[in-house]
Design an enzyme around this catalytic site. Sequence first.
Site, PDB file in Angstrom:
ATOM      1  N   THR A 187       0.865  -1.167   0.000  1.00 46.76           N
ATOM      2  CA  THR A 187       0.000   0.000   0.000  1.00 46.76           C
ATOM      3  C   THR A 187       0.903   1.219   0.000  1.00 46.76           C
ATOM      4  O   THR A 187       2.035   1.140   0.457  1.00 46.76           O
ATOM      5  CB  THR A 187      -0.864   0.021   1.282  1.00 46.76           C
ATOM      6  OG1 THR A 187      -1.461  -1.252   1.481  1.00 46.76           O
ATOM      7  CG2 THR A 187      -1.952   1.073   1.204  1.00 46.76           C
ATOM      8  N   ARG A 215     -11.513  -9.125  -4.082  1.00 41.42           N
ATOM      9  CA  ARG A 215     -10.910  -9.056  -2.751  1.00 41.42           C
ATOM     10  C   ARG A 215     -10.694  -7.603  -2.342  1.00 41.42           C
ATOM     11  O   ARG A 215     -10.211  -6.785  -3.121  1.00 41.42           O
ATOM     12  CB  ARG A 215      -9.573  -9.804  -2.748  1.00 41.42           C
ATOM     13  CG  ARG A 215      -8.835  -9.775  -1.408  1.00 41.42           C
ATOM     14  CD  ARG A 215      -7.757  -8.719  -1.368  1.00 41.42           C
ATOM     15  NE  ARG A 215      -6.978  -8.764  -0.120  1.00 41.42           N
ATOM     16  CZ  ARG A 215      -6.080  -7.859   0.222  1.00 41.42           C
ATOM     17  NH1 ARG A 215      -5.829  -6.839  -0.584  1.00 41.42           N
ATOM     18  NH2 ARG A 215      -5.421  -7.965   1.363  1.00 41.42           N
ATOM     19  N   GLY A 217      -8.928  -5.360   0.839  1.00 44.90           N
ATOM     20  CA  GLY A 217      -8.088  -5.422   2.027  1.00 44.90           C
ATOM     21  C   GLY A 217      -8.434  -4.345   3.026  1.00 44.90           C
ATOM     22  O   GLY A 217      -9.583  -3.908   3.128  1.00 44.90           O
ATOM     23  N   ASP A 218      -7.442  -3.867   3.749  1.00 46.11           N
ATOM     24  CA  ASP A 218      -7.684  -2.887   4.794  1.00 46.11           C
ATOM     25  C   ASP A 218      -7.688  -1.451   4.297  1.00 46.11           C
ATOM     26  O   ASP A 218      -8.240  -0.565   4.955  1.00 46.11           O
ATOM     27  CB  ASP A 218      -6.617  -3.018   5.881  1.00 46.11           C
ATOM     28  CG  ASP A 218      -5.217  -2.705   5.348  1.00 46.11           C
ATOM     29  OD1 ASP A 218      -4.731  -3.486   4.508  1.00 46.11           O
ATOM     30  OD2 ASP A 218      -4.621  -1.694   5.756  1.00 46.11           O
ATOM     31  N   THR A 237      -0.020  -0.182   6.460  1.00 43.95           N
ATOM     32  CA  THR A 237       0.342  -1.002   5.313  1.00 43.95           C
ATOM     33  C   THR A 237       0.632  -2.420   5.802  1.00 43.95           C
ATOM     34  O   THR A 237       1.075  -2.610   6.928  1.00 43.95           O
ATOM     35  CB  THR A 237       1.580  -0.439   4.584  1.00 43.95           C
ATOM     36  OG1 THR A 237       1.999  -1.368   3.567  1.00 43.95           O
ATOM     37  CG2 THR A 237       2.745  -0.212   5.528  1.00 43.95           C
ATOM     38  N   GLY A 238       0.359  -3.401   4.948  1.00 41.13           N
ATOM     39  CA  GLY A 238       0.619  -4.788   5.313  1.00 41.13           C
ATOM     40  C   GLY A 238      -0.456  -5.715   4.791  1.00 41.13           C
ATOM     41  O   GLY A 238      -1.150  -5.410   3.820  1.00 41.13           O
ATOM     42  N   ILE A 239      -0.623  -6.855   5.429  1.00 43.88           N
ATOM     43  CA  ILE A 239      -1.580  -7.862   4.981  1.00 43.88           C
ATOM     44  C   ILE A 239      -2.946  -7.547   5.570  1.00 43.88           C
ATOM     45  O   ILE A 239      -3.190  -7.708   6.770  1.00 43.88           O
ATOM     46  CB  ILE A 239      -1.113  -9.272   5.370  1.00 43.88           C
ATOM     47  CG1 ILE A 239       0.252  -9.560   4.721  1.00 43.88           C
ATOM     48  CG2 ILE A 239      -2.136 -10.317   4.929  1.00 43.88           C
ATOM     49  CD1 ILE A 239       0.837 -10.915   5.056  1.00 43.88           C
TER      50      ILE A 239
END
Length: 304
Positions: A187, A215, A217-218, A237-239
């Site tokens: 991100t 899909r 994400g966050d 940022t991340g999974i």
Amino acid sequence: MQQAANQTENTQALVVVHGGAGGSRDQDDGCQLAAGAGLDRLHGGGSALDAAVAAVVALENDGRYNAGSGAVLCLDGESIEMDAAVMDSTGALGAVACIQRVKNPVLVAQAVSRTPHWLLAGEGAERFARVAGFAPHHQISERQRAKHDRLMATLATGEAATPGVANRAFADYWNYDTPRTFQPCDTVGAVVRDGAGRFAVAGSTGGSAPSLLGRVGDTPVIGSGFYAGTDGAIAVTGIGEHIVRRLLAYTVYGWIAGGMAVQEAVEQGVALFPQEIDVGLIAVTRGGAAMHSNREMPCAQVGA
């Protein structure tokens, strides 16, 4: 591992940006340019939100980050789905999810903030982009194609392409129009404090690979990938599948609002996750700014 903080005790304007947890510090130059673009927007009379968006647009246009021109290809090798969000401490809020065929999703998210809604997704988001005057854009770069080829090779070997997820799951639930065949969850983001002490955040992502079509994400989920209020602004940022379970942005914001130092708050936020999960945060508050990640994370901070 990335950790840096520059504490200040005034209302000096600040722009902090990141290029994604797990990225390379060799890309700090792009973050520096993006932060400068945000500061220039402030100096030109723009709001904190305008500055955050300008910084993220620069990152989307760079091509090295997983956002905008650098967004990853979906598993079918053709689709590109992107998310983006904006928020400030004066009430602005807008986001898009799974948007396709636009150059700068963060600009569309800012446009959504002017509508009666806060989040538009999929085909509706793309149609809105056309109504709002954003031209169709779908360009697959050689860099994107090479990443996709490497991902397909990884899936073929049986090596897990996503931590904790069996590769077979993507084949079992395949939902693309193309036949089944057989990259990172990055991100970009910016947080801003203007000279009057107002805060803003903007973020954008090219999605996750591998992932099923649709899909999210966050990044466009308020309180998870982003949050801004009168005590500061947070970008994550991340999974995403792990970040949303912790409402990470709002959790860290709550600690800061409760009096925790900004550097301690971002470090504590990252510490909520096991080491194998990529995660990073940037934040700006009345007292300063901080950034922290459990991976390398391109980043920059400027102030004036």
